[in-house]
Design a protein around this motif. Structure first.
Motif, mmCIF file in Angstrom:
data_model
loop_
_atom_site.group_PDB
_atom_site.id
_atom_site.type_symbol
_atom_site.label_atom_id
_atom_site.label_comp_id
_atom_site.label_asym_id
_atom_site.label_seq_id
_atom_site.Cartn_x
_atom_site.Cartn_y
_atom_site.Cartn_z
ATOM 1 N N GLY A 177 -7.214 0.281 -0.253
ATOM 2 C CA GLY A 177 -6.610 -0.630 0.959
ATOM 3 C C GLY A 177 -8.555 0.002 1.474
ATOM 4 O O GLY A 177 -8.732 -0.190 1.911
ATOM 5 N N ASP B 239 -2.756 -5.068 7.646
ATOM 6 C CA ASP B 239 -1.609 -3.458 7.329
ATOM 7 C C ASP B 239 -0.875 -3.125 8.798
ATOM 8 O O ASP B 239 0.180 -2.692 8.206
ATOM 9 N N TYR C 208 -7.060 -5.928 -2.353
ATOM 10 C CA TYR C 208 -7.293 -4.725 -1.386
ATOM 11 C C TYR C 208 -5.840 -3.553 -1.620
ATOM 12 O O TYR C 208 -6.899 -2.420 -1.179
ATOM 13 N N ASN C 209 -5.058 -4.716 -2.725
ATOM 14 C CA ASN C 209 -3.699 -2.763 -2.119
ATOM 15 C C ASN C 209 -4.161 -2.084 -3.688
ATOM 16 O O ASN C 209 -4.027 -1.210 -3.923
ATOM 17 N N LEU D 16 0.940 -1.077 0.197
ATOM 18 C CA LEU D 16 -0.320 0.417 0.275
ATOM 19 C C LEU D 16 1.159 1.345 0.235
ATOM 20 O O LEU D 16 1.676 1.308 0.228
#
Length: 291
Positions: free
Chosen positions: A219, A160, A214-215, A12
């Motif tokens: 996020g 995270d 997700y990345n 991220l």
């Protein structure tokens, strides 16, 4: 970051990293404590016929990751912490191209169909098997709710800090292994050892894909919720509600796709059509600090 920088470990952007002070180990420990009563319930009480795919009652432990995450963010961030966590579950503004959300919905059905075709070609007697397609709307609701409950913990809380420490691939492997191990008890309550071993491997590779999405969506926990829900929806629509599944086949197919995702993530960002960096207001929103 300029357009030619490799997206190593599909990490991220720094602006999207989770709040400081979060402890994945505390989350895993609390999750274990909260889950024990559900494991015991599934072992001693027979599953009712209304349960999808013949799941044991221990399947209701999907509330445990959500509960653990809420307890911890309340302790670490104060009364506003749970509200920020809830907002993160449905955040998608500034998440980039809708392609990634489309992939979150479509990848699992395609993989499940590929496994079905393979089994047919291998001579598996699937001709007379039926799938509960009429129950699809109900299954979607049920599995979206349960996926949101789980991903509030796996993505919304634990991932995270692990990515900040280890990078995305190792963080995905770690959370995927814990995620799979957490399910072993309920799986063994309704399936054999071989099925459980195959689904364990599939689960780890599926987590790599969830983290990749997700990345890629900067996020957005919602991408993981959609992918997670489609695992269960696709599985329940497999002939005879998954009775003919061979998880080892699905694990191999998922491993191939996950490997391709990792290789793509290491290519230059311009090849992946990367979007602009997050604005500060978007970074605050994804972390639950926006208004």
């Amino acid at each position: 970051m300029n357009s030619g920088t490799p997206l190593v470990n599909f990490r991220l952007p720094t602006a999207v990293s989770g709040p400081r002070g979060r402890s994945p180990m505390r989350f895993f420990a609390l999750l274990l404590v909260l889950s024990v009563p559900f494991w015991v319930l599934g072992a001693v009480v027979e599953s009712p016929e209304a349960m999808p795919m013949g799941m044991p009652l221990s399947a209701f432990m999907f509330v445990c990751p959500f509960t653990a995450a809420v307890v911890l963010v309340r302790r670490e961030e104060g009364p506003a912490g749970p509200r920020r966590l809830l907002r993160r579950l449905f955040w998608f503004r500034g998440a980039g191209n809708g392609l990634w959300f489309a992939l979150a919905v479509l990848v699992m059905p395609v993989l499940m169909l590929a496994s079905y075709v393979f089994l047919r070609l291998a001579g598996m007697p699937l001709d007379g098997a039926r799938s509960p397609f009429l129950a699809l709307p109900v299954l979607l609701v049920v599995f979206l709710v349960s996926a949101a409950g789980e991903e509030a913990g796996w993505l919304g809380y634990a991932l995270d800090p692990l990515q900040d420490r280890w990078g995305a691939l190792r963080a995905a492997a770690a959370t995927g292994t814990v995620w799979a191990a957490w399910h072993v008890g309920p799986w063994l309550q309704v399936h054999g050892v071989a099925w459980t071993a195959g689904w364990f491997l599939f689960t780890v590779f599926a987590r790599v894909l969830i983290v990749w999405l997700y990345n890629r969506t900067r996020g957005a926990v919602l991408s993981g919720i959609l992918f997670h829900a489609m695992i269960n929806v696709s599985s329940s629509l497999f002939p005879d509600v998954g009775a003919w599944q061979v998880p080892a086949v699905l694990a191999v197919l998922t491993a191939v796709v996950a490997g391709c995702a990792v290789l793509l993530a290491r290519r230059p960002r311009r090849v992946l059509h990367s979007r602009r960096p997050l604005r500060q207001d978007e970074a605050r929103t994804i972390n639950g600090r926006g208004r």
